[in-house]
Design an enzyme around this catalytic site. Structure first.
Site, mmCIF file in Angstrom:
data_model
loop_
_atom_site.group_PDB
_atom_site.id
_atom_site.type_symbol
_atom_site.label_atom_id
_atom_site.label_comp_id
_atom_site.label_asym_id
_atom_site.label_seq_id
_atom_site.Cartn_x
_atom_site.Cartn_y
_atom_site.Cartn_z
ATOM 1 N N ALA A 61 0.810 -1.213 0.000
ATOM 2 C CA ALA A 61 0.000 0.000 0.000
ATOM 3 C C ALA A 61 0.847 1.268 0.000
ATOM 4 C CB ALA A 61 -0.943 0.014 1.206
ATOM 5 N N LYS A 78 3.987 3.898 -1.398
ATOM 6 C CA LYS A 78 4.207 4.502 -2.715
ATOM 7 C C LYS A 78 5.014 3.584 -3.628
ATOM 8 C CE LYS A 78 3.839 9.221 -0.941
ATOM 9 N NZ LYS A 78 4.538 10.498 -0.647
ATOM 10 N N MET A 79 6.102 3.021 -3.096
ATOM 11 C CA MET A 79 6.889 2.090 -3.896
ATOM 12 C C MET A 79 6.128 0.790 -4.114
ATOM 13 S SD MET A 79 9.758 2.969 -5.255
ATOM 14 C CE MET A 79 10.524 1.367 -5.503
ATOM 15 N N GLY A 90 14.157 -3.780 -0.986
ATOM 16 C CA GLY A 90 14.419 -2.386 -1.308
ATOM 17 C C GLY A 90 14.388 -1.497 -0.082
ATOM 18 N N HIS A 111 15.846 13.466 0.085
ATOM 19 C CA HIS A 111 14.687 12.595 -0.031
ATOM 20 C C HIS A 111 13.443 13.267 0.542
ATOM 21 C CE1 HIS A 111 17.664 9.427 -0.807
ATOM 22 N NE2 HIS A 111 16.675 8.723 -1.293
ATOM 23 N N LYS A 128 10.766 9.543 4.544
ATOM 24 C CA LYS A 128 11.820 8.529 4.612
ATOM 25 C C LYS A 128 12.305 8.413 6.051
ATOM 26 C CE LYS A 128 16.207 7.097 2.539
ATOM 27 N NZ LYS A 128 15.725 5.717 2.319
ATOM 28 N N GLY A 167 20.414 4.522 2.240
ATOM 29 C CA GLY A 167 21.228 3.351 1.925
ATOM 30 C C GLY A 167 22.061 3.560 0.680
ATOM 31 N N THR A 168 21.531 4.318 -0.276
ATOM 32 C CA THR A 168 22.275 4.587 -1.506
ATOM 33 C C THR A 168 23.515 5.421 -1.226
ATOM 34 O OG1 THR A 168 20.209 4.533 -2.753
ATOM 35 C CG2 THR A 168 22.103 5.550 -3.821
#
Length: 278
Positions: free
Chosen positions: A15, A17-18, A111, A167, A171, A177-178
């Site tokens: 549910a 966004k991603m 992810g 971001h 978040k 993490g990136t």
């Protein structure tokens, strides 16, 4: 496309966004079959995952908060390839989610960021013992992978570098993490960056950002209106070299997500990073 049965997939965080983008992408992929949609939010329980994702037709896959029964159901499907679970949930729950999936023989594609190095190592050991593939991918954007590769090349010629990640304000973890992965890739070169030429004093703690390995600093920005953005800024006398990647739509992650779903079935252990499967 072969006549092989489609890969059964569960989306955890369906549910969000991603999660909604992932549901939509899976529904449009003929070699994938969405069997389960998990989400903890009370207001979405029982809703159709396809309708929630904005599809014109329902998928007849209701949102549920019951992860373990769904893992058991998919694991019990003996015909066709093993099941895969895509996790876009929360740093507080992702570790237990992944362990549960591996215990059922379901291949995780993760992810969700925020896992500690110790947690990642524990999951790697668990996946290795179970001979079960697992992918942890901080960023599914192929453009971001190219940025990281360019940053590694540039870092051979520049001794000063800082990372800024920006971001949306929903978040939960910082730095991203990136950004951490980017710093780790630069640190693997074995050189120390940003050797101080003056003794710095932070008048406000944290003003200079967080310190990653080998002297690399990461700065985090959280604002409404942002999605996901990263700059890697190199400096040298007389010049600045900036690499930047901007996400304007979460659809940019879907080619990487679909690739990961297909690739994780070929693995027998944990793999970290999209670049490892390209």
């Amino acid at each position: 496309m072969t006549n092989q049965a489609p890969i059964p997939v569960i989306v955890n965080g369906a549910a969000g966004k991603m999660g909604r983008e992932v549901v939509k992408a899976i529904a449009q992929a003929p070699d994938l079959n969405l069997l389960g949609a998990i989400d903890s939010s009370p207001e979405h329980q029982g809703k159709d995952a396809g309708e929630l994702a904005g599809l014109s037709e329902p998928l007849e896959v209701p949102i549920t908060n019951q992860l373990e029964p769904m893992l058991g159901y998919v694991a019990g499907e003996r015909q066709g390839p093993p099941g895969v679970i895509v996790d876009f949930t929360h740093p507080d729950s992702v570790y237990d989610n992944v362990r549960s999936a591996i215990a059922y023989g379901i291949r995780p594609v993760v992810g969700t960021t925020g896992l500690s190095p110790a947690q990642i190592q524990n999951l790697a050991d668990f996946a290795e013992k179970a001979s079960t593939g697992c992918l942890i991918i901080p960023n599914f954007s192929i453009g971001m992978v190219l940025l990281q590769q360019a940053a590694v090349t540039a870092s051979q010629y520049f001794d000063h570098v800082e990372i800024i990640e920006l971001h949306h304000n929903q978040k939960a973890d910082a730095p991203s993490g990136t950004a951490i992965q980017t710093a780790e890739l630069l640190a693997e070169l074995g050189k120390t960056f940003n050797s101080a030429i003056v003794e710095e004093t932070e008048k406000i703690p944290g003003a200079r950002g967080s310190l990653a390995g080998e002297g690399i600093r990461i700065h985090s920005v959280r604002l409404p209106g942002l999605i996901a953005h990263q700059e890697v800024i190199f400096g040298a006398p007389g010049q600045i070299y900036t690499l930047r990647h901007d996400t304007s739509d979460r659809a940019c992650y879907m080619p990487g997500v679909l690739l990961a779903i297909r690739k994780v079935l070929q693995l027998k252990s944990l793999v970290y990073g999209l670049e490892k499967i390209l």
